[in-house]
Scaffold this motif. Structure first.
Motif, PDB file in Angstrom:
ATOM      1  N   THR A   1      42.558  34.439  42.386  1.00  0.00           N
ATOM      2  CA  THR A   1      41.963  33.541  41.764  1.00  0.00           C
ATOM      3  C   THR A   1      40.702  33.512  40.117  1.00  0.00           C
ATOM      4  O   THR A   1      41.213  33.004  39.702  1.00  0.00           O
TER       5      THR A   1
ATOM      6  N   LYS B   1      32.649  32.858  44.177  1.00  0.00           N
ATOM      7  CA  LYS B   1      34.204  33.193  44.916  1.00  0.00           C
ATOM      8  C   LYS B   1      33.902  34.415  44.704  1.00  0.00           C
ATOM      9  O   LYS B   1      34.314  35.040  45.844  1.00  0.00           O
TER      10      LYS B   1
ATOM     11  N   ARG C   1      42.996  31.208  51.576  1.00  0.00           N
ATOM     12  CA  ARG C   1      42.350  30.734  50.333  1.00  0.00           C
ATOM     13  C   ARG C   1      42.370  30.312  48.733  1.00  0.00           C
ATOM     14  O   ARG C   1      42.395  30.155  48.038  1.00  0.00           O
TER      15      ARG C   1
END
Lengths: 287, 144
Positions: A179, A225, A52
């Motif tokens: 992220t 997310k 990820r």
């Protein structure tokens, strides 16, 4: 005639005492098997988080160390799971009984000409006595041998609780940082001056907070997310709890090895099985 | 110098903290300027910082995975013991299945014996069929 009656009565007494009730051990070890299965989904996260993270990383990682760690954890889980399964099987009365076959034997004995019903009962009683003596001894020996390995299983679970939890938290933090960096960079590129760390994703993303549509959509995607990751981090508490409870359950079994049917042990085991189920459900939901 | 899990832990923390510091700088860049020259500088810094964050986090996670593998490697003696005990328990459980088989064998032999006695004392077509059936059953069980 008296000797037939004695054999018959003796075998009946021993048959009854052989029916040791290990239901609580069986229930708890069943939950331990389920727990080990749920621990695999946590083990997968070492590699899954890396994959990820690569979606928002440049350069990407080859995830080779993470793959190895996941594989090692799955191998360890497999061994623990087999151990718990053996504990479950050995505490399952039907694996240590010959009742079904004894019925056949009684029928066969009953067909022998010139035997009266008392003699038939005594002969088949003797058969059940011998068979149950053998199986009872075997059951006790097997369960005691399994209990001897409880300290090794506890050590393994300590490592999972101390090392895996700590390292997975760091791995998740790295994923969260990457992220955030990527989404914040895109928002700044869109011309909006927004710090996503100040966004309260739990409250939902309000369009008023964003100066343009691109930034708003980026904020929404980031929160999706971030929330998914936060759910996994929270479930690490359940993972940790399940390991602690599993260890306590093994300790209960170990401490009660001389009488696993004692009321106090049964109550402890049932409480531990219930607690395990709660944490397993939470782990399975999060991962 | 020997690499211990404490060393690895410190190295991973170092990387992770450095990535955090780079993230703070990235956020502090503020919105991308409209001016072309300033935007080019901004793009270069943005790219450099993101690269730094990714590299440091890749390293930090890789070290974390190494720490997990090392800890598990040390557990193999324990895991081998657990495997051996489990295998032994499976053998014991199989022995019970063997006792069941022995009981079935015993029942089939008694059935055959009873059929032989019945046939000898009361010869008939029905009893001869019964004798043949119990013989087949016994042979089948003994073969297994």
């Amino acid at each position: 005639m008296i000797s037939w009656r004695i054999v018959s009565a003796l075998s009946l007494i021993l048959l009854n005492s052989a029916c040791t009730n290990l239901q609580a051990v069986n229930t708890t070890s069943g939950q331990l098997v389920a727990a080990a299965s749920s621990w695999n989904s946590v083990a997968d996260e070492m590699e899954a988080s890396c994959i990820r993270r690569n979606l928002v990383s440049d350069p990407a990682s080859d995830c080779s160390n993470e793959k190895v760690a996941t594989q090692h954890l799955e191998d360890a889980n497999k061994i623990l799971s087999a151990y718990f399964t053996a504990l479950q099987q050995v505490s399952n009365g039907s694996n240590f009984t010959v009742d079904a076959k004894l019925t056949n034997l009684s029928k066969s004995v009953a067909a022998i000409p010139k035997l009266n019903s008392a003699q038939v009962q005594a002969v088949s009683g003797l058969g059940s006595f011998l068979a149950n003596m053998a199986t009872k001894a075997q059951e006790e020996r097997t369960i005691k041998n399994l209990i001897l390995a409880v300290p090794q299983a506890e050590d393994m679970m300590d490592v999972m609780n101390d090392v895996v939890v700590k390292e997975l938290i760091r791995v998740y933090k790295d994923e969260a940082t990457n992220t955030l960096a990527t989404f914040n960079s895109y928002i700044l590129q869109s011309g909006a001056n927004i710090d996503l760390t100040k966004l309260d994703c739990k409250m939902g993303v309000s369009s008023k907070s964003f100066v343009n549509g691109t930034a708003y959509l980026l904020g929404q995607a980031y929160c999706a997310k971030n929330t998914a990751l936060f759910t996994k981090i929270s479930a690490l508490n359940n993972y940790s709890n399940s390991l602690t409870t599993a260890k306590a359950a093994l300790k209960s079994i170990e401490s009660g090895k001389d009488d696993l049917t004692a009321q106090a042990i049964i109550q402890q085991l049932i409480a531990q099985a219930t607690s395990l189920k709660t944490d397993i459900d939470a782990i399975n939901k999060a991962f | 110098m020997t690499i211990t899990s404490e060393n690895l832990d410190s190295a991973a923390d170092l990387c992770s903290n450095a990535a955090d510091a780079a993230l703070t700088k990235l956020i502090e860049l503020g919105a991308r300027p409209a001016d072309a020259n300033a935007a080019a500088t901004w793009d270069a810094q943005d790219s450099l910082l993101k690269n730094k964050i990714s590299t440091l986090n890749n390293l930090s996670s890789s070290i974390s995975a190494q720490i997990v593998s090392n800890a598990l490697d040390q557990q193999w003696p324990n895991l081998n013991t657990l495997s051996a005990v489990t295998a032994s328990a499976q053998v014991d459980i199989q022995k019970i299945a063997d006792i069941n088989q022995a009981m079935a064998t015993l029942a089939s032999i008694i059935n055959f014996g009873v059929s032989v006695i019945t046939m000898a004392t009361q010869p008939s077509v029905a009893n001869s069929e019964s004798l043949a059936t119990s013989f087949k059953n016994m042979a089948g069980i003994l073969q297994n």
